[in-house]
Design a protein around this motif. Structure first.
Motif, PDB file in Angstrom:
ATOM      1  N   UNK A 104      48.844  41.637 -45.956  1.00 19.38           N
ATOM      2  CA  UNK A 104      48.709  42.286 -44.643  1.00 19.38           C
ATOM      3  C   UNK A 104      48.616  43.808 -44.764  1.00 19.38           C
ATOM      4  N   UNK A 105      48.910  44.359 -45.945  1.00 17.52           N
ATOM      5  CA  UNK A 105      48.840  45.803 -46.164  1.00 17.52           C
ATOM      6  C   UNK A 105      47.466  46.272 -46.646  1.00 17.52           C
ATOM      7  N   UNK A 109      42.091  44.586 -44.074  1.00 18.98           N
ATOM      8  CA  UNK A 109      42.698  43.490 -43.312  1.00 18.98           C
ATOM      9  C   UNK A 109      43.480  43.990 -42.106  1.00 18.98           C
ATOM     10  N   UNK A 110      43.734  45.285 -42.055  1.00 18.36           N
ATOM     11  CA  UNK A 110      44.577  45.837 -40.994  1.00 18.36           C
ATOM     12  C   UNK A 110      43.749  46.171 -39.766  1.00 18.36           C
ATOM     13  N   UNK A 111      44.175  45.651 -38.633  1.00 17.84           N
ATOM     14  CA  UNK A 111      43.523  45.960 -37.371  1.00 17.84           C
ATOM     15  C   UNK A 111      44.473  45.596 -36.243  1.00 17.84           C
ATOM     16  N   UNK A 112      44.635  46.516 -35.306  1.00 17.81           N
ATOM     17  CA  UNK A 112      45.475  46.232 -34.145  1.00 17.81           C
ATOM     18  C   UNK A 112      44.614  45.485 -33.141  1.00 17.81           C
ATOM     19  N   UNK A 148      49.228  42.103 -38.787  1.00 13.37           N
ATOM     20  CA  UNK A 148      47.959  42.654 -39.279  1.00 13.37           C
ATOM     21  C   UNK A 148      47.817  44.158 -39.041  1.00 13.37           C
ATOM     22  N   UNK A 149      48.923  44.865 -38.946  1.00  6.98           N
ATOM     23  CA  UNK A 149      48.909  46.328 -38.881  1.00  6.98           C
ATOM     24  C   UNK A 149      50.252  46.843 -39.371  1.00  6.98           C
TER      25      UNK A 149
END
Length: 189
Positions: A104-105, A109-112, A148-149
């Motif tokens: 998740x880091x 892959x990170x998106x709010x 995911x953030x």
């Protein structure tokens, strides 16, 4: 079948997240005399090497190099009609992949999500600290890894929106001031 750049990027990011690496956009090639894509490459986030600094150039902080010369790439060819097809696919990594608890880091892959962003906006407008909103959202989805953030992403979203609001309000206030002065002062006519 892939239909556009956004879809191609999202599909490859989903694959990369499952495997455990981050993705970045790389080369664009365009058709002659147009801005239509001809070829598009997506690569591993660790592809290539960091540029070497000039010996004479001084830096305040030296970041650790994260690039390892990884060869992983997916390349698409786009025909004149806009149909996307695979051109090349190399899957060999020269580095260790992310552990399941750390996926998740990964940057790609990170998106709010829009829902979480709306919850974040409304709760911070009520005076709740962004850190507490982040912890609330993480609890609701079953942990930070499912959100995911990161906290930094949350703080950046809030700061970006505050800055945008201030800049727009300042510009509008200045414009209103000029309009009022034009009406009152003959010099502006």
């Amino acid at each position: 079948m892939i239909h556009n750049e956004k879809e191609a990027y999202e599909v490859y990011c989903a694959y990369a997240h499952h495997i455990g690496f981050s993705v970045r956009k790389e080369h664009d090639t365009f058709w002659p005399n147009s801005r239509n894509l001809k070829m598009k490459d997506f690569v591993c986030g660790k592809t290539g090497f960091k540029k070497e600094l000039n010996v004479a150039q001084t830096v305040k902080y030296k970041r650790i190099g994260t690039r390892s010369g990884c060869l992983t790439i997916i390349g698409y060819a786009i025909d004149v009609k806009g149909d996307w097809t695979f051109k090349k696919f190399i899957e060999s990594h020269k580095h260790s992949l992310a552990n399941p608890g750390d996926k998740h880091l990964l940057l790609s892959s990170r998106k709010i999500s829009e829902f979480n962003a709306n919850v974040l906006r409304s709760m911070t407008q009520l005076g709740i600290r962004p850190r507490d909103v982040f912890n609330f959202l993480a609890t609701k989805v079953g942990g930070v890894e499912n959100l995911k953030c990161t906290k930094i992403d949350v703080f950046n979203l809030i700061q970006r929106e505050k800055r945008y609001k201030i800049e727009n309000d300042d510009a509008n206030a200045l414009l209103q001031l000029f309009i009022e002065r034009c009406a009152d002062d003959s010099m502006f006519e």
